[in-house]
Write a protein that holds these residues in place. Structure first.
Motif, PDB file in Angstrom:
ATOM      1  N   GLN A   1     -12.701  -7.046   5.095  1.00 46.49           N
ATOM      2  CA  GLN A   1     -13.729  -7.618   3.991  1.00 46.49           C
ATOM      3  C   GLN A   1     -14.594  -8.571   4.533  1.00 46.49           C
ATOM      4  O   GLN A   1     -15.971  -8.309   4.585  1.00 46.49           O
ATOM      5  CB  GLN A   1     -13.172  -7.946   2.648  1.00 46.49           C
TER       6      GLN A   1
ATOM      7  N   THR B   1      -9.064  -2.489  -2.623  1.00 43.46           N
ATOM      8  CA  THR B   1      -9.150  -2.776  -1.430  1.00 43.46           C
ATOM      9  C   THR B   1     -10.325  -2.043  -0.792  1.00 43.46           C
ATOM     10  O   THR B   1     -10.046  -1.528   0.396  1.00 43.46           O
ATOM     11  CB  THR B   1      -7.845  -2.898  -0.648  1.00 43.46           C
TER      12      THR B   1
ATOM     13  N   GLU C   1      -0.876  -8.772   3.436  1.00 41.23           N
ATOM     14  CA  GLU C   1      -1.891  -9.198   2.619  1.00 41.23           C
ATOM     15  C   GLU C   1      -2.848  -9.832   3.366  1.00 41.23           C
ATOM     16  O   GLU C   1      -4.106  -9.896   2.634  1.00 41.23           O
ATOM     17  CB  GLU C   1      -1.063 -10.379   1.999  1.00 41.23           C
TER      18      GLU C   1
ATOM     19  N   PHE D   1      -6.799  -6.437   4.297  1.00 44.46           N
ATOM     20  CA  PHE D   1      -8.082  -6.258   3.506  1.00 44.46           C
ATOM     21  C   PHE D   1      -9.172  -7.563   3.795  1.00 44.46           C
ATOM     22  O   PHE D   1     -10.212  -7.319   3.818  1.00 44.46           O
ATOM     23  CB  PHE D   1      -8.020  -5.965   2.209  1.00 44.46           C
TER      24      PHE D   1
ATOM     25  N   TYR E   1      -6.587   3.025  -4.014  1.00 47.13           N
ATOM     26  CA  TYR E   1      -6.954   1.803  -3.146  1.00 47.13           C
ATOM     27  C   TYR E   1      -8.189   1.035  -3.868  1.00 47.13           C
ATOM     28  O   TYR E   1      -8.848   0.424  -2.938  1.00 47.13           O
ATOM     29  CB  TYR E   1      -6.871   1.744  -1.737  1.00 47.13           C
TER      30      TYR E   1
ATOM     31  N   TYR F   1       0.729  -1.202  -0.068  1.00 45.62           N
ATOM     32  CA  TYR F   1      -0.065   0.029   0.030  1.00 45.62           C
ATOM     33  C   TYR F   1       0.910   1.222  -0.225  1.00 45.62           C
ATOM     34  O   TYR F   1       0.238   2.445  -0.396  1.00 45.62           O
ATOM     35  CB  TYR F   1      -0.930   0.056   1.308  1.00 45.62           C
TER      36      TYR F   1
END
Length: 169
Positions: free
Chosen positions: A154, A127, A147, A150, A124, A37
């Protein structure tokens, strides 16, 4: 008793959040960026408003405080979802320690991590509009840990613009 514990926890976390220096938590505004990111610890975040305290149970056993920039605070106060572009949330975490002066109280011990979420929907997009950063002693943790950011958000808080923290009135 639960209310008293939360009040003591909130006060202790807020007090320590104001007294720690950026160096103690690893201020990396001009330094290390998170893998994937490119998020950095924002300059001046230690002066931001408290969004909410939290306590993480075992195995982490941490006290946490989430602070936010002005955009984040306004969004929380207005119950605005999705969060506006430019929202930044920073979670500070410390080991949970029993107070030596007052046994029922919990106080922050050693600093553990600083975690950052930055809202930028164009940067982003993949994500949910959020970039993530996780730092220990001012240095970003490895890519494998980033990794998972997100996917966890989510799976659990997609309906709250991928943000776990709720505003503590």
């Amino acid at each position: 008793m639960k209310f008293m514990h939360l009040a003591v926890l909130s006060g202790a976390v807020a007090a320590v959040a104001l007294t720690f220096t950026g160096a103690a938590m690893g201020d990396s505004a001009d330094g290390d960026a998170s893998p994937i990111y490119g998020v950095k610890i924002p300059e001046g975040y230690r002066k931001w408003a408290l969004i909410a305290p939290a306590q993480e149970a075992a195995p982490l056993d941490e006290l946490r405080a989430v602070v936010g920039n002005d955009l984040a605070v306004k969004a929380y106060q207005d119950s605005a979802l999705p969060f506006p572009e430019g929202t930044v949330l920073v979670k500070l975490a410390w080991k949970h320690v029993q107070s030596p002066e007052f046994e029922p109280a919990s106080i922050p011990g050693a600093a553990t991590t600083v975690q950052v979420m930055v809202k930028d929907s164009s940067k982003y997009a993949a994500t949910g509009g959020w970039g993530f950063g996780r730092f220990i002693n001012g240095k970003a943790v490895d890519q494998a840990q980033h990794e998972t950011c997100f996917a966890c958000h989510q799976a659990r808080v997609q309906n709250h613009d991928f943000v776990f923290t709720r505003y503590a009135p």
